[in-house]
Design a protein around this motif. Structure first.
Motif, short mmCIF file in Angstrom:
data_model
loop_
_atom_site.label_atom_id
_atom_site.label_comp_id
_atom_site.label_asym_id
_atom_site.label_seq_id
_atom_site.Cartn_x
_atom_site.Cartn_y
_atom_site.Cartn_z
N THR A 1 -17.67 32.28 85.86
CA THR A 1 -18.61 33.32 85.43
C THR A 1 -18.36 34.61 86.18
N ILE A 2 -18.81 35.72 85.60
CA ILE A 2 -18.69 37.03 86.23
C ILE A 2 -19.79 37.93 85.70
N HIS A 3 -20.25 38.87 86.53
CA HIS A 3 -21.14 39.93 86.05
C HIS A 3 -20.28 40.93 85.28
N LEU A 4 -20.72 41.31 84.10
CA LEU A 4 -19.93 42.23 83.27
C LEU A 4 -20.82 43.27 82.62
N SER A 5 -20.43 44.53 82.79
CA SER A 5 -21.15 45.64 82.18
C SER A 5 -22.64 45.57 82.53
N GLN A 6 -22.91 45.40 83.83
CA GLN A 6 -24.30 45.31 84.26
C GLN A 6 -24.86 46.66 84.71
N SER A 7 -23.98 47.62 84.97
CA SER A 7 -24.46 48.95 85.38
C SER A 7 -23.47 50.01 84.94
N ARG A 8 -23.96 51.21 84.80
CA ARG A 8 -23.08 52.33 84.47
C ARG A 8 -22.13 52.64 85.63
N GLN A 9 -22.59 52.36 86.85
CA GLN A 9 -21.73 52.57 88.00
C GLN A 9 -20.50 51.66 87.93
N GLU A 10 -20.69 50.43 87.50
CA GLU A 10 -19.56 49.51 87.33
C GLU A 10 -18.54 50.08 86.35
N ILE A 11 -19.03 50.57 85.22
CA ILE A 11 -18.13 51.10 84.19
C ILE A 11 -17.36 52.30 84.73
N GLU A 12 -18.05 53.20 85.41
CA GLU A 12 -17.40 54.38 85.97
C GLU A 12 -16.35 54.00 87.01
N ALA A 13 -16.68 52.98 87.83
CA ALA A 13 -15.75 52.56 88.88
C ALA A 13 -14.49 51.97 88.28
N VAL A 14 -14.64 51.08 87.32
CA VAL A 14 -13.47 50.44 86.72
C VAL A 14 -12.64 51.45 85.94
N MET A 15 -13.32 52.32 85.20
CA MET A 15 -12.58 53.36 84.47
C MET A 15 -11.81 54.25 85.43
N GLY A 16 -12.44 54.57 86.57
CA GLY A 16 -11.80 55.46 87.53
C GLY A 16 -10.60 54.82 88.20
N ARG B 1 -9.03 51.70 87.16
CA ARG B 1 -8.12 50.98 86.26
C ARG B 1 -7.76 51.76 85.00
N GLY B 2 -8.61 52.73 84.64
CA GLY B 2 -8.35 53.52 83.45
C GLY B 2 -8.76 52.86 82.15
N VAL B 3 -9.47 51.74 82.24
CA VAL B 3 -9.95 51.03 81.05
C VAL B 3 -11.37 50.55 81.32
N SER B 4 -12.04 50.08 80.27
CA SER B 4 -13.39 49.53 80.43
C SER B 4 -13.33 48.21 81.20
N PRO B 5 -14.45 47.76 81.77
CA PRO B 5 -14.45 46.48 82.48
C PRO B 5 -13.97 45.31 81.62
N THR B 6 -14.40 45.25 80.36
CA THR B 6 -13.98 44.15 79.49
C THR B 6 -12.47 44.17 79.26
N HIS B 7 -11.92 45.35 79.03
CA HIS B 7 -10.48 45.45 78.81
C HIS B 7 -9.70 45.17 80.10
N TYR B 8 -10.28 45.48 81.24
CA TYR B 8 -9.65 45.11 82.52
C TYR B 8 -9.56 43.59 82.64
N LEU B 9 -10.64 42.89 82.28
CA LEU B 9 -10.60 41.42 82.33
C LEU B 9 -9.59 40.88 81.32
N PHE B 10 -9.57 41.46 80.13
CA PHE B 10 -8.63 40.99 79.11
C PHE B 10 -7.18 41.18 79.56
N ALA B 11 -6.90 42.32 80.16
CA ALA B 11 -5.54 42.61 80.60
C ALA B 11 -5.07 41.64 81.67
N ASN B 12 -6.02 41.01 82.35
CA ASN B 12 -5.69 40.05 83.40
C ASN B 12 -5.93 38.61 82.96
N ASP B 13 -5.96 38.40 81.63
CA ASP B 13 -6.05 37.05 81.06
C ASP B 13 -7.27 36.29 81.58
#
Length: 458
Positions: A222-237, A239-251
């Protein structure tokens, strides 16, 4: 010994959502052995211990697929200051708890869980092994998960995301120790998950190693996903992608993943989660408190299984169901959908599916474990009982629940919790909550705090 609850309304929670009137359910040892008319069931078990179910309804036990029991100590404070909290303390009050204090708050959460009809829960925490034995003794069905990350938390608070391999190694070792110690214990009543914390706090390497460990042990993750706007901004900053796409890119996405929250996912993320068969914990009550709502209809339509969790500060799964109903209707501006039966299914079979225990619990069907709760329908807010599920989801209260059974054993009977010393736990938890928040304030006296903490317990 066989127990028969007779002359009751049985809310089976089965795939056809059958509700049986003037019916009975028979339990032998830890299993449901018969569900049907009172005459049929009682006649087949003449020597059973007969429980009078007149004026009562028997529901499948609620399954809380995402919670943090130690957050009970933060009640009345962290609900009202956003997420991540606007309170500027460098550490959380929770981090200052002693081992004994952690045990006390865990039992407080378990107590509230039982009283609100929950028979199974996924508990995620750091050092959860320190109170696993206390939780096991409550009789609840448990999935335990060690929260791990490899981010430098001090740097992350400043917006800099650096990762530490040694921290990842230590977290994975704690996870392995937990699984090896507790998975399958208590005749299977206890199991374990892997729990990397969130996309912004976990490196690609930790995501990969966590999934590999889960697969090696044959457990979910399990993982926390898209629980805050800060999370989205951090991952985008970073990794350059959304949190979900970051997880997908890492299988990391897959049918054994339970993603908690998913409040701010966009259409492409929703589609990806559905295509990968990801399960979603809809934590509606805490989401509503934080002014957010997961797009449940869209996630379900995409192929995601929907479960329900309480998350932080409260363990009341009755409130969670009602919040899930109201929040989704408001979000969609829809007077009709979802229906109460939909929400009950999310909180029972849906959550059980999310935890991989749908063959064991989540409905009242022959062959499944006897996990159930009994509601006294003869209450002013529940009569007339023309449509029992709707009445309970819309108007029910934990105080309406008179008995709870897990694994064929009563953990609460006729209003008394049998596996926890309720008075002692409540008294100790009250003292712990006051003490730990005073401890935080004394350690950081210069941090602004807009709340007046009582100087003594009344």
């Amino acid at each position: 010994m066989t127990t028969v609850i007779a002359d009751a309304t049985i809310v089976t929670g089965n795939p056809s959502r059958a509700v049986l009137r003037d019916a009975a359910i028979a339990i032998s040892e830890d299993r449901i052995v018969s569900v049907g008319t009172t005459g049929e069931v009682a006649g087949a078990h003449p020597d059973a211990d007969m429980v009078d179910g007149r004026g009562k309804a028997v529901f499948p036990g609620l399954v809380n697929c995402h919670t943090h029991l130690l957050a009970t100590g933060d009640r009345g404070i962290l609900e009202d200051f956003g997420f991540p909290t606007r309170l500027a303390f460098p550490v959380s009050a929770r981090s200052l708890l002693s081992r004994e204090e952690r045990q006390t708050l865990a039992l407080l959460g378990a107590l509230e869980s039982i009283r609100s009809g929950a028979t199974c829960l996924l508990e995620i925490s750091s050092d959860v092994a320190g109170y696993a034995a206390d939780l096991a003794a409550t009789g609840l069905r448990l999935v335990l998960a060690e929260s791990i990350n490899d981010v430098d938390e001090t740097q992350a608070r400043a917006g800099v995301y650096q990762f530490d391999e040694a921290r990842a190694d230590a977290g994975l070792q704690r996870s392995a120790d937990l699984v090896e110690s507790w998975h399958g214990q208590q005749k299977g009543r206890l199991s374990c998950f892997l729990a990397p914390h969130a996309p912004e706090t976990c490196s690609s390497d930790l995501l990969r190693r966590s999934r590999e460990m889960a697969e090696r042990y044959g457990v979910g993750y399990t993982i926390h996903l898209s629980q805050s706007r800060q999370e989205i901004e951090a991952v985008m900053g970073v990794r350059g992608v959304s949190p979900t796409h970051y997880l997908f890119a890492n299988d990391f996405l897959g049918p054994n993943l339970l993603a908690a929250h998913c409040r701010y996912v966009n259409p492409s993320e929703i589609s990806l989660l559905g295509q990968c068969g990801v399960k979603v914990a809809n934590n509606a009550a805490i989401a509503a408190r934080r002014g957010a709502a997961a797009p449940v209809q869209e996630l379900q339509a995409s192929g995601c299984v929907i479960g329900m969790g309480s998350d932080n500060m409260a363990e009341d799964m009755v409130e969670v169901m009602r919040a899930g109903l109201f929040l989704e209707r408001v979000r969609r501006n829809d007077e009709v959908h979802p229906q109460p039966e939909d929400v009950l299914e999310w909180a029972t079979l849906g959550s059980a599916n999310a935890l991989g225990v749908e063959g064991v619990t989540g409905s009242l069907e022959v062959g499944k474990k006897a996990d159930l709760f009994v509601v006294d329908l003869m209450k002013p807010h529940l009569v007339p009982s023309l449509r029992v599920v709707s009445a309970f989801v819309h108007n029910g209260q934990p105080g309406d629940i008179v008995s709870v059974m897990v694994d064929g054993e009563w953990v609460m009977l006729d209003g008394k919790v049998l596996t926890i010393d309720e008075g002692d736990v409540v008294r100790r938890a009250e003292a712990v909550g006051h003490a730990v928040w005073r401890r935080l304030l004394e350690r950081y006296p210069d941090v602004p705090f807009p709340i007046s903490i009582p100087s003594a317990i009344v």
